[in-house]
Design a protein around this motif. Structure first.
Motif, PDB file in Angstrom:
ATOM      1  N   LEU A  87       4.871   1.519  -1.519  1.00  0.00           N
ATOM      2  CA  LEU A  87       5.412   1.652  -3.060  1.00  0.00           C
ATOM      3  C   LEU A  87       6.810   1.452  -2.648  1.00  0.00           C
ATOM      4  N   ARG A  88       7.298   0.912  -3.912  1.00  0.00           N
ATOM      5  CA  ARG A  88       8.708   0.499  -4.397  1.00  0.00           C
ATOM      6  C   ARG A  88       9.533   2.368  -4.306  1.00  0.00           C
ATOM      7  N   GLU A  89      10.179   2.782  -3.973  1.00  0.00           N
ATOM      8  CA  GLU A  89      10.845   3.728  -5.086  1.00  0.00           C
ATOM      9  C   GLU A  89      12.371   3.697  -5.379  1.00  0.00           C
ATOM     10  N   PRO A  90      12.687   4.493  -6.238  1.00  0.00           N
ATOM     11  CA  PRO A  90      14.366   4.744  -6.088  1.00  0.00           C
ATOM     12  C   PRO A  90      15.443   4.461  -5.601  1.00  0.00           C
ATOM     13  N   GLY A  91      16.642   3.278  -5.544  1.00  0.00           N
ATOM     14  CA  GLY A  91      17.374   3.313  -4.918  1.00  0.00           C
ATOM     15  C   GLY A  91      16.691   2.889  -3.319  1.00  0.00           C
ATOM     16  N   GLY A  92      15.354   1.905  -3.369  1.00  0.00           N
ATOM     17  CA  GLY A  92      15.636   1.050  -2.483  1.00  0.00           C
ATOM     18  C   GLY A  92      14.430   0.956  -1.319  1.00  0.00           C
ATOM     19  N   ARG A  93      14.386   3.005  -1.424  1.00  0.00           N
ATOM     20  CA  ARG A  93      14.145   3.055  -0.464  1.00  0.00           C
ATOM     21  C   ARG A  93      12.173   2.868  -0.138  1.00  0.00           C
ATOM     22  N   GLU A  94      11.091   3.632   0.255  1.00  0.00           N
ATOM     23  CA  GLU A  94       9.903   3.127  -0.054  1.00  0.00           C
ATOM     24  C   GLU A  94       8.838   4.633   0.410  1.00  0.00           C
ATOM     25  N   SER A  95       7.550   4.352   0.102  1.00  0.00           N
ATOM     26  CA  SER A  95       6.776   5.074   0.578  1.00  0.00           C
ATOM     27  C   SER A  95       5.655   4.236   1.247  1.00  0.00           C
ATOM     28  N   TYR A  96       4.041   5.049   1.659  1.00  0.00           N
ATOM     29  CA  TYR A  96       2.968   3.700   1.837  1.00  0.00           C
ATOM     30  C   TYR A  96       2.007   5.460   1.043  1.00  0.00           C
ATOM     31  N   ALA A  97       1.106   4.179   0.633  1.00  0.00           N
ATOM     32  CA  ALA A  97      -0.147   4.748  -0.090  1.00  0.00           C
ATOM     33  C   ALA A  97      -1.548   3.932   0.922  1.00  0.00           C
ATOM     34  N   VAL A  98      -2.113   4.360   1.732  1.00  0.00           N
ATOM     35  CA  VAL A  98      -3.342   3.793   2.364  1.00  0.00           C
ATOM     36  C   VAL A  98      -4.291   3.281   1.297  1.00  0.00           C
ATOM     37  N   THR A  99      -4.961   2.387   1.881  1.00  0.00           N
ATOM     38  CA  THR A  99      -5.519   1.238   0.847  1.00  0.00           C
ATOM     39  C   THR A  99      -7.148   1.584   2.131  1.00  0.00           C
ATOM     40  N   ALA A 100      -7.491   1.593   3.399  1.00  0.00           N
ATOM     41  CA  ALA A 100      -8.194   1.321   4.256  1.00  0.00           C
ATOM     42  C   ALA A 100      -7.819   1.564   5.721  1.00  0.00           C
ATOM     43  N   CYS A 101      -9.396   2.370   6.321  1.00  0.00           N
ATOM     44  CA  CYS A 101      -8.751   2.420   8.089  1.00  0.00           C
ATOM     45  C   CYS A 101     -10.342   1.916   8.351  1.00  0.00           C
ATOM     46  N   ARG A 102     -10.034   0.521   8.446  1.00  0.00           N
ATOM     47  CA  ARG A 102     -10.903  -0.162   9.660  1.00  0.00           C
ATOM     48  C   ARG A 102     -11.337  -0.927  10.380  1.00  0.00           C
ATOM     49  N   SER A 103     -12.610  -1.642  10.899  1.00  0.00           N
ATOM     50  CA  SER A 103     -12.917  -2.842  11.380  1.00  0.00           C
ATOM     51  C   SER A 103     -13.477  -4.131  10.655  1.00  0.00           C
ATOM     52  N   GLY A 104     -12.350  -5.011  10.925  1.00  0.00           N
ATOM     53  CA  GLY A 104     -13.321  -6.627  10.132  1.00  0.00           C
ATOM     54  C   GLY A 104     -14.551  -7.223  10.529  1.00  0.00           C
ATOM     55  N   GLY A 105     -14.948  -7.764   9.582  1.00  0.00           N
ATOM     56  CA  GLY A 105     -16.580  -7.769   9.844  1.00  0.00           C
ATOM     57  C   GLY A 105     -17.335  -6.996   9.608  1.00  0.00           C
ATOM     58  N   GLU A 106     -18.432  -7.331  10.690  1.00  0.00           N
ATOM     59  CA  GLU A 106     -19.417  -6.758  11.439  1.00  0.00           C
ATOM     60  C   GLU A 106     -20.091  -6.197  12.650  1.00  0.00           C
ATOM     61  N   GLY A 107     -20.430  -5.947  12.925  1.00  0.00           N
ATOM     62  CA  GLY A 107     -20.588  -5.524  14.642  1.00  0.00           C
ATOM     63  C   GLY A 107     -21.380  -6.841  15.534  1.00  0.00           C
ATOM     64  N   ASP A 108     -21.292  -7.019  14.523  1.00  0.00           N
ATOM     65  CA  ASP A 108     -22.886  -8.526  15.571  1.00  0.00           C
ATOM     66  C   ASP A 108     -22.267 -10.124  15.633  1.00  0.00           C
ATOM     67  N   LEU A 262      -2.204   9.799   4.048  1.00  0.00           N
ATOM     68  CA  LEU A 262      -3.333   9.512   5.378  1.00  0.00           C
ATOM     69  C   LEU A 262      -3.671  10.722   5.804  1.00  0.00           C
ATOM     70  N   MET A 263      -3.233  11.395   5.565  1.00  0.00           N
ATOM     71  CA  MET A 263      -4.445  12.664   6.324  1.00  0.00           C
ATOM     72  C   MET A 263      -5.318  13.291   5.361  1.00  0.00           C
ATOM     73  N   ASP A 264      -5.110  12.770   3.930  1.00  0.00           N
ATOM     74  CA  ASP A 264      -6.210  13.303   2.555  1.00  0.00           C
ATOM     75  C   ASP A 264      -7.265  11.945   2.738  1.00  0.00           C
ATOM     76  N   HIS A 265      -6.657  10.538   3.349  1.00  0.00           N
ATOM     77  CA  HIS A 265      -7.591   9.469   2.731  1.00  0.00           C
ATOM     78  C   HIS A 265      -8.667   9.816   3.990  1.00  0.00           C
ATOM     79  N   LEU A 266      -8.301  10.275   5.089  1.00  0.00           N
ATOM     80  CA  LEU A 266      -8.798  10.563   6.524  1.00  0.00           C
ATOM     81  C   LEU A 266     -10.383  11.529   6.057  1.00  0.00           C
ATOM     82  N   ASP A 267      -9.342  12.515   5.442  1.00  0.00           N
ATOM     83  CA  ASP A 267     -10.206  13.709   5.209  1.00  0.00           C
ATOM     84  C   ASP A 267     -11.541  13.459   4.217  1.00  0.00           C
ATOM     85  N   ARG A 268     -10.769  11.867   3.022  1.00  0.00           N
ATOM     86  CA  ARG A 268     -12.356  11.865   2.316  1.00  0.00           C
ATOM     87  C   ARG A 268     -13.141  10.963   3.200  1.00  0.00           C
ATOM     88  N   ALA A 269     -12.758  10.244   4.314  1.00  0.00           N
ATOM     89  CA  ALA A 269     -13.739   9.022   4.720  1.00  0.00           C
ATOM     90  C   ALA A 269     -14.524  10.646   5.534  1.00  0.00           C
TER      91      ALA A 269
END
Length: 304
Positions: A87-108, A262-269
């Motif tokens: 997320l681009r903030e005023p003044g050029g700084r950033e913040s970050y919003a988690v969209t996923a924490c997962r592994s690719g594909g399936e286990g098999d 991030l903590m909110d994302h993990l609580d929801r997951a």
């Protein structure tokens, strides 16, 4: 180094109340990202980790058992990641919003299918890649095994410029190997991911270790391997948030909003992925003596 307690016992405990922090409690969750300026090379973070086992068909019979195999001799069994919008903030700084924490594909899935899917996923967005020792291990291994299976990865090689891109060691806005960056590119002693995590109150590996991956795979515990790899990515992502503040990419408020997100994302997951709930519970416990947030800036103090 002192370690934090391992994961909470099953059944899942009730969420631990958040530590009091006026700044975090009052901070609004990051809004969904605004459209990214077309000049910006990246619109998302990809905090990446892999787990491997030795490829018995390639490791020479006389290779010493206590010597780490070469990159191409590692068969990839998990590719895990945390993704977050930048997320681009005023003044050029950033913040970050988690969209996923997962592994690719399936286990098999076999390795070739996993790699094909990874590179299709990678090409879909403009990622800033974050790893721990990824310049020496994770990415060379992914690339070597992709070449072996005839899987193409043009985005890794063709994006960027002659001077900046994923393969440039000092282009930290493209591929930031945090182990390398925090050691000033080898000038200082390197920390392990577990040691770096403990330094800012993260739970670290929570009783697992990469040396056990082969045994887990042999026992058919692929999902346990994937969960372990995902918790490594969580440590890595949270470390990046602190490094982004250190390096001026985000300010104190942006850092704290990103931590809370991030903590909110993990609580929801936690219901669908109990290991993510165990991680955030252990994080709250471990951080009792280490603030999750960065101190409010006092102002204009200087050293006389």
């Amino acid at each position: 180094m002192q370690t934090c307690p391992a994961s909470a016992p099953d059944p899942e405990p009730a969420p631990t109340p958040r530590p009091a922090s006026t700044r975090v409690a009052d901070a609004a969750r990051p809004v969904r990202p605004r459209p990214v300026d077309g000049a910006a090379p990246h619109d998302a973070l990809l905090a990446l980790d892999i787990e491997t086992v030795p490829d018995a068909a390639l490791v020479p019979p006389d290779w010493p058992p206590d010597r780490f195999p070469k990159n191409a001799w590692h068969r990839i069994v998990a590719i895990s990641f945390v993704t977050a919008d930048i997320l681009r903030e005023p003044g050029g700084r950033e913040s970050y919003a988690v969209t996923a924490c997962r592994s690719g594909g399936e286990g098999d899935w076999d390795e070739a299918r996993l790699l094909r899917a990874f590179w299709r996923f990678f090409e879909a967005r403009r990622y800033r890649v974050v790893t721990w020792n990824g310049r020496a291990f994770d990415m060379p291994t992914i690339l070597a095994r992709s070449m072996m299976h005839g899987v193409e990865a043009p985005a890794w090689f063709r994006r960027g410029t002659r001077w900046e891109g994923y393969r440039h060691r000092f282009a930290l806005d493209w591929h930031n190997d945090l182990m390398d960056a925090t050691s000033e590119h080898g000038a200082a002693q390197r920390l392990t991911l577990d040691e770096a995590a403990a330094s800012i109150g993260l739970p670290g590996k929570m009783g697992e270790h990469g040396s056990r991956v082969s045994a887990m795979v042999a026992a058919g515990e692929t999902e346990r391997v994937r969960a372990y790899c995902e918790t490594d990515c969580l440590n890595l992502y949270a470390l990046y948030l602190r490094w982004a503040h250190l390096s001026g990419r985000t300010d104190a408020a942006g850092h704290d909003r990103s931590v809370l997100d991030l903590m909110d994302h993990l609580d929801r997951a936690r219901a669908a992925s109990p290991h993510l709930g165990r991680f955030v519970d252990a994080w709250r416990l471990c951080s009792a003596g280490r603030a999750m947030v960065v101190p409010a800036q006092a102002g204009s103090e200087t050293i006389a």
